[in-house]
Design a protein around this motif. Structure first.
Motif, mmCIF file in Angstrom:
data_model
loop_
_atom_site.group_PDB
_atom_site.id
_atom_site.type_symbol
_atom_site.label_atom_id
_atom_site.label_comp_id
_atom_site.label_asym_id
_atom_site.label_seq_id
_atom_site.Cartn_x
_atom_site.Cartn_y
_atom_site.Cartn_z
ATOM 1 N N LEU A 55 22.316 39.319 -1.215
ATOM 2 C CA LEU A 55 22.066 39.940 -2.516
ATOM 3 C C LEU A 55 20.961 40.990 -2.450
ATOM 4 N N CYS A 56 19.851 40.645 -1.769
ATOM 5 C CA CYS A 56 18.663 41.515 -1.761
ATOM 6 C C CYS A 56 18.655 42.540 -0.633
ATOM 7 N N GLN A 57 19.336 42.232 0.482
ATOM 8 C CA GLN A 57 19.331 43.107 1.652
ATOM 9 C C GLN A 57 17.903 43.454 2.095
ATOM 10 N N PRO A 58 17.036 42.455 2.322
ATOM 11 C CA PRO A 58 15.646 42.747 2.694
ATOM 12 C C PRO A 58 15.536 43.256 4.133
ATOM 13 N N ASP A 59 14.420 43.925 4.406
ATOM 14 C CA ASP A 59 14.145 44.383 5.776
ATOM 15 C C ASP A 59 13.536 43.277 6.615
ATOM 16 N N VAL A 60 12.884 42.322 5.963
ATOM 17 C CA VAL A 60 12.230 41.232 6.684
ATOM 18 C C VAL A 60 12.225 39.974 5.815
ATOM 19 N N LEU A 61 12.330 38.826 6.461
ATOM 20 C CA LEU A 61 12.268 37.536 5.772
ATOM 21 C C LEU A 61 10.970 36.841 6.155
ATOM 22 N N ILE A 62 10.198 36.413 5.147
ATOM 23 C CA ILE A 62 8.946 35.694 5.388
ATOM 24 C C ILE A 62 9.036 34.321 4.733
ATOM 25 N N ILE A 63 8.731 33.287 5.514
ATOM 26 C CA ILE A 63 8.779 31.916 5.008
ATOM 27 C C ILE A 63 7.414 31.265 5.219
ATOM 28 N N SER A 64 6.881 30.697 4.158
ATOM 29 C CA SER A 64 5.626 29.943 4.245
ATOM 30 C C SER A 64 5.883 28.556 3.670
ATOM 31 N N THR A 65 6.000 27.564 4.548
ATOM 32 C CA THR A 65 6.340 26.222 4.106
ATOM 33 C C THR A 65 5.895 25.172 5.108
ATOM 34 N N GLU A 66 5.639 23.972 4.614
ATOM 35 C CA GLU A 66 5.346 22.841 5.488
ATOM 36 C C GLU A 66 6.597 21.989 5.694
ATOM 37 N N ASN A 67 7.645 22.321 4.956
ATOM 38 C CA ASN A 67 8.863 21.524 5.013
ATOM 39 C C ASN A 67 9.905 22.200 5.913
ATOM 40 N N LEU A 68 9.584 22.279 7.204
ATOM 41 C CA LEU A 68 10.493 22.887 8.173
ATOM 42 C C LEU A 68 11.427 21.815 8.719
ATOM 43 N N THR A 69 12.604 21.736 8.161
ATOM 44 C CA THR A 69 13.567 20.711 8.530
ATOM 45 C C THR A 69 14.631 21.273 9.464
ATOM 46 N N GLU A 70 15.454 20.369 9.969
ATOM 47 C CA GLU A 70 16.578 20.791 10.805
ATOM 48 C C GLU A 70 17.498 21.721 10.026
ATOM 49 N N LYS A 71 17.671 21.432 8.734
ATOM 50 C CA LYS A 71 18.521 22.265 7.887
ATOM 51 C C LYS A 71 17.953 23.673 7.778
ATOM 52 N N THR A 72 16.618 23.772 7.675
ATOM 53 C CA THR A 72 15.974 25.084 7.614
ATOM 54 C C THR A 72 16.289 25.886 8.864
ATOM 55 N N PHE A 73 16.154 25.249 10.028
ATOM 56 C CA PHE A 73 16.417 25.942 11.288
ATOM 57 C C PHE A 73 17.893 26.299 11.433
ATOM 58 N N GLU A 74 18.773 25.448 10.920
ATOM 59 C CA GLU A 74 20.209 25.766 10.945
ATOM 60 C C GLU A 74 20.490 27.015 10.110
ATOM 61 N N ASN A 75 19.839 27.097 8.946
ATOM 62 C CA ASN A 75 20.004 28.271 8.092
ATOM 63 C C ASN A 75 19.491 29.538 8.777
ATOM 64 N N LEU A 76 18.337 29.427 9.434
ATOM 65 C CA LEU A 76 17.752 30.581 10.120
ATOM 66 C C LEU A 76 18.617 31.014 11.294
ATOM 67 N N ALA A 77 19.171 30.046 12.019
ATOM 68 C CA ALA A 77 20.049 30.361 13.143
ATOM 69 C C ALA A 77 21.304 31.082 12.656
ATOM 70 N N GLU A 78 21.821 30.652 11.506
ATOM 71 C CA GLU A 78 23.006 31.299 10.939
ATOM 72 C C GLU A 78 22.678 32.720 10.505
ATOM 73 N N ILE A 79 21.504 32.898 9.914
ATOM 74 C CA ILE A 79 21.057 34.242 9.530
ATOM 75 C C ILE A 79 20.979 35.133 10.762
ATOM 76 N N ASN A 80 20.430 34.585 11.839
ATOM 77 C CA ASN A 80 20.268 35.346 13.076
ATOM 78 C C ASN A 80 21.603 35.768 13.665
ATOM 79 N N GLN A 81 22.654 35.011 13.356
ATOM 80 C CA GLN A 81 23.976 35.315 13.875
ATOM 81 C C GLN A 81 24.720 36.325 13.013
ATOM 82 N N ILE A 82 24.690 36.147 11.704
ATOM 83 C CA ILE A 82 25.534 36.962 10.837
ATOM 84 C C ILE A 82 24.787 38.038 10.051
#
Length: 206
Positions: A55-82
């Motif tokens: 939706l936003c088409q950002p140039d960079v993604l910034i995440i600040s969180t203490e809740n880094l779960t496996e699901k979070t990393f799965e989402n980031l890996a998918e972003i990195n792919q597509i």
């Protein structure tokens, strides 16, 4: 994309900011504003983050969180792919497993402990350069794989032509090249077509 932000005429760099505390008074939000970044969205969860990026088409993604779960990393890996883009993660969690998960997911910069406002711009700039280098390596690997597959197709097609037309290797290659020029296709594509046709014919005879 120019991440220097020093030239007033340069395009403003857009950021999708994911923060546990997504208050407008957050340190990250203020620092990004001070360095002239444009925060397209300021959200508190990585749920449906791919939809937000689309939706936003950002140039960079910034995440600040203490809740880094496996699901979070799965989402980031998918972003990195597509939808690859520089990803910066700020977290107090310096567990080796978490850091390893972030790197594996394609995070460009993983920053542990206190967020120092004066370092925000340099962190984003380094993340962008690392992202570009990683993408260049991926593209080079893709090109190498494509060239290897093309060579395999050409060699196989040459063998078929040599067998059926009783030609030498050079004659078979020249035949392939002439066919490619006449059809306006690459030699590899012509080779694949020849292999496909021969495969169909051999199955029909079986």
């Amino acid at each position: 994309m120019d991440f220097t932000n020093n030239n007033k005429n340069s395009k403003q760099v857009s950021v999708l900011l994911v923060e546990d505390n997504n208050s407008n008074r957050s340190v990250l939000m203020k620092s990004l504003f001070d360095f002239n970044y444009h925060v397209t969205q300021h959200i508190s969860s990585t749920d449906k983050i791919i939809n937000q990026i689309e939706l936003c088409q950002p140039d960079v993604l910034i995440i600040s969180t203490e809740n880094l779960t496996e699901k979070t990393f799965e989402n980031l890996a998918e972003i990195n792919q597509i939808l690859p883009l520089p990803i910066v993660v700020f977290s107090e969690n310096d567990c080796p497993k978490v850091i390893k998960g972030a790197i594996k997911a394609g995070v460009s910069a993983f920053v542990v402990h206190e967020i120092l406002p004066q370092r925000i711009h340099s962190i984003i700039s380094v993340a962008n350069e690392r992202f570009k280098e990683t993408q260049a390596l991926k593209n080079e690997l893709t090109r190498a794989k494509t060239q290897l597959e093309s060579r395999k197709l050409i060699e196989r097609a040459k063998g078929l032509i040599m067998q059926q037309k009783k030609m030498s290797e050079n004659e078979a290659y020249n035949t392939l090249r002439k066919m490619a020029m006449n059809q306006g296709h690459s030699i590899a594509m012509v080779a694949k077509n020849i292999i496909d046709v021969c495969t169909v014919l051999s199955h029909a005879k079986a």
